[in-house]
Design an enzyme around this catalytic site. Structure first.
Site, PDB file in Angstrom:
ATOM      1  N   GLU A  29       2.298  -8.785   4.788  1.00 35.22           N
ATOM      2  CA  GLU A  29       3.690  -8.370   4.633  1.00 35.22           C
ATOM      3  C   GLU A  29       4.502  -8.725   5.877  1.00 35.22           C
ATOM      4  O   GLU A  29       4.108  -8.378   7.001  1.00 35.22           O
ATOM      5  CB  GLU A  29       3.742  -6.859   4.382  1.00 35.22           C
ATOM      6  CG  GLU A  29       3.070  -6.471   3.071  1.00 35.22           C
ATOM      7  CD  GLU A  29       2.705  -5.004   2.992  1.00 35.22           C
ATOM      8  OE1 GLU A  29       2.218  -4.585   1.925  1.00 35.22           O
ATOM      9  OE2 GLU A  29       2.892  -4.274   3.991  1.00 35.22           O
ATOM     10  N   LEU A  56       4.626  -5.921  -1.565  1.00 34.78           N
ATOM     11  CA  LEU A  56       4.122  -4.665  -1.009  1.00 34.78           C
ATOM     12  C   LEU A  56       3.032  -4.106  -1.925  1.00 34.78           C
ATOM     13  O   LEU A  56       3.185  -3.060  -2.561  1.00 34.78           O
ATOM     14  CB  LEU A  56       5.262  -3.652  -0.856  1.00 34.78           C
ATOM     15  CG  LEU A  56       6.381  -4.057   0.104  1.00 34.78           C
ATOM     16  CD1 LEU A  56       7.473  -3.011   0.115  1.00 34.78           C
ATOM     17  CD2 LEU A  56       5.828  -4.246   1.503  1.00 34.78           C
ATOM     18  N   GLU A  58      -0.968  -3.986  -1.253  1.00 38.32           N
ATOM     19  CA  GLU A  58      -2.147  -4.330  -0.466  1.00 38.32           C
ATOM     20  C   GLU A  58      -3.360  -4.637  -1.337  1.00 38.32           C
ATOM     21  O   GLU A  58      -4.146  -5.553  -1.046  1.00 38.32           O
ATOM     22  CB  GLU A  58      -2.474  -3.198   0.508  1.00 38.32           C
ATOM     23  CG  GLU A  58      -1.535  -3.110   1.710  1.00 38.32           C
ATOM     24  CD  GLU A  58      -0.178  -2.540   1.342  1.00 38.32           C
ATOM     25  OE1 GLU A  58       0.794  -2.821   2.071  1.00 38.32           O
ATOM     26  OE2 GLU A  58      -0.093  -1.825   0.317  1.00 38.32           O
ATOM     27  N   GLN A  80      -0.100  -4.306   8.466  1.00 40.32           N
ATOM     28  CA  GLN A  80       0.854  -3.760   9.435  1.00 40.32           C
ATOM     29  C   GLN A  80       0.435  -2.400   9.948  1.00 40.32           C
ATOM     30  O   GLN A  80       0.734  -2.038  11.097  1.00 40.32           O
ATOM     31  CB  GLN A  80       2.239  -3.638   8.794  1.00 40.32           C
ATOM     32  CG  GLN A  80       2.932  -4.953   8.536  1.00 40.32           C
ATOM     33  CD  GLN A  80       4.342  -4.758   8.004  1.00 40.32           C
ATOM     34  OE1 GLN A  80       4.699  -3.668   7.547  1.00 40.32           O
ATOM     35  NE2 GLN A  80       5.144  -5.786   8.090  1.00 40.32           N
ATOM     36  N   HIS A 128       0.184   6.668  10.003  1.00 41.37           N
ATOM     37  CA  HIS A 128       0.216   5.332  10.594  1.00 41.37           C
ATOM     38  C   HIS A 128      -0.671   5.201  11.831  1.00 41.37           C
ATOM     39  O   HIS A 128      -0.618   4.184  12.508  1.00 41.37           O
ATOM     40  CB  HIS A 128       1.651   4.966  11.004  1.00 41.37           C
ATOM     41  CG  HIS A 128       2.641   5.009   9.893  1.00 41.37           C
ATOM     42  ND1 HIS A 128       3.163   6.186   9.414  1.00 41.37           N
ATOM     43  CD2 HIS A 128       3.191   4.022   9.150  1.00 41.37           C
ATOM     44  CE1 HIS A 128       4.013   5.908   8.430  1.00 41.37           C
ATOM     45  NE2 HIS A 128       4.036   4.611   8.245  1.00 41.37           N
TER      46      HIS A 128
END
Length: 323
Positions: A29, A56, A58, A80, A128
């Site tokens: 991405e 988008l 995965e 990412q 994240h």
């Protein structure tokens, strides 16, 4: 010698391998605009057929990479965010990893999964900030975590050339590390071979990824009290057990610092395996995130959950006392 950042070392490895082997291509991405700064300049140099932006999804593009590898190409997939690996655990572990084994070696799946910025990044919060490398080591997927620019270059090159899937975790805490590097001396780093960054006599500290730099700083700060050996495994699977065993057999003490959760983490596996092989002079110790840790958004809380130099210093000192 010129200075090379860890981030640019990854870029250089990708460029060198794409220039060397036309079967290597990138997908992920926002890689054409180099959102992570790792793929900067590669679209202009190699064109849109070999630097492919993906939707988008995965699971879709990870499966696409498996098919491309089975067809004879060498895809490099950039993620990412490390937590996205949870979405594609099925595609990596149950498909790409197992096809060669379940076909008796008739199929090869040479896919590289690159995770630039694994772990905590300020303000990125819980979804994240994971370091899920222990999961891939557990199931037997080749898993590497470079700490230095030269190792980032060399291990990524080795991963791309490998015949099986490889997950490359590039910790956020290492991405801006810079080192003096002779570009002509950059070379593949063997998968499965650790590295002693600092020799010592009293205690072996095993540090994973960016924590190597913290371990070296602590070793220097304690130099007038304790002789610390800093061992960097570089590869978590396959692990250099012989190299680590030799180190601990000499020092007799072991501390592991690992920026992932305590339960079922790689630190516990390192300690268990070493204890099976070496009679220690003192109980081993782990410095990790807490059990079940989810990194908070607030910077102060984020840092409090991660292992740091003070904790490592305390662990070394306790190990030296516990004879």
């Amino acid at each position: 010698m010129p200075r090379l950042s860890y981030r640019k070392a990854l870029t250089r490895a990708l460029a060198d391998e794409m220039g060397r082997d036309e079967s290597v291509f990138l997908l992920g991405e926002d890689i054409r605009v180099a959102a992570s700064n790792v793929t900067a300049g590669l679209l202009k140099r190699f064109g849109p057929d070999r630097v492919r932006d993906t939707p988008l999804s995965e699971q879709a593009f990870t499966s696409f990479a498996t098919g491309a590898a089975l067809a004879g190409l060498r895809p490099v997939v950039e993620f990412q965010i490390p937590s996205l690996l949870f979405l594609v655990f099925e595609q990596i572990v149950n498909h790409a990893h197992k096809f060669p084994l379940m076909t008796g070696g008739q199929a090869e799946v040479p896919v590289t999964y690159l995770v630039p910025g694994s772990g905590s990044r300020t303000g990125w919060a819980g979804q994240h900030s994971d370091h899920p490398y222990s999961l891939f080591a557990h199931v037997g997927v080749t898993t590497v975590v470079p700490a230095t620019p030269a190792d980032a270059y060399g291990l990524l090159v080795s991963a791309i050339r490998h015949v099986d899937p490889v997950v490359v975790f590039a910790p956020a805490g290492a991405m801006d590390v810079r080192a003096d590097v002779d570009f002509a001396a950059l070379a593949p780093v063997p998968i499965g071979r650790g590295r002693v960054h600092r020799a010592g006599d009293d205690v072996t500290v095993v540090a994973v990824g960016h924590l190597v730099h913290d371990a070296l700083a602590v070793a220097e700060a304690l130099a007038d009290q304790v002789s610390v050996e800093v061992f960097d495994p570089r590869t978590l699977y396959p692990f250099d057990w012989d190299g680590l065993t030799a180190s601990v057999a000499r020092t007799g003490r072991l501390v592991v610092v690992d920026d992932s959760n305590r339960s079922c983490g790689i630190a516990g596996e390192i300690i268990a395996t070493v204890v099976e092989r070496v009679r220690l002079l003192a109980p081993p110790r782990r410095v990790t995130r807490p059990d079940g840790a989810v990194l908070p958004f607030a910077p102060a809380l984020d840092r409090a959950v991660q292992p740091g130099r003070e904790q490592l210093t305390a662990a070394i000192q306790l190990t030296m006392k516990d004879e």
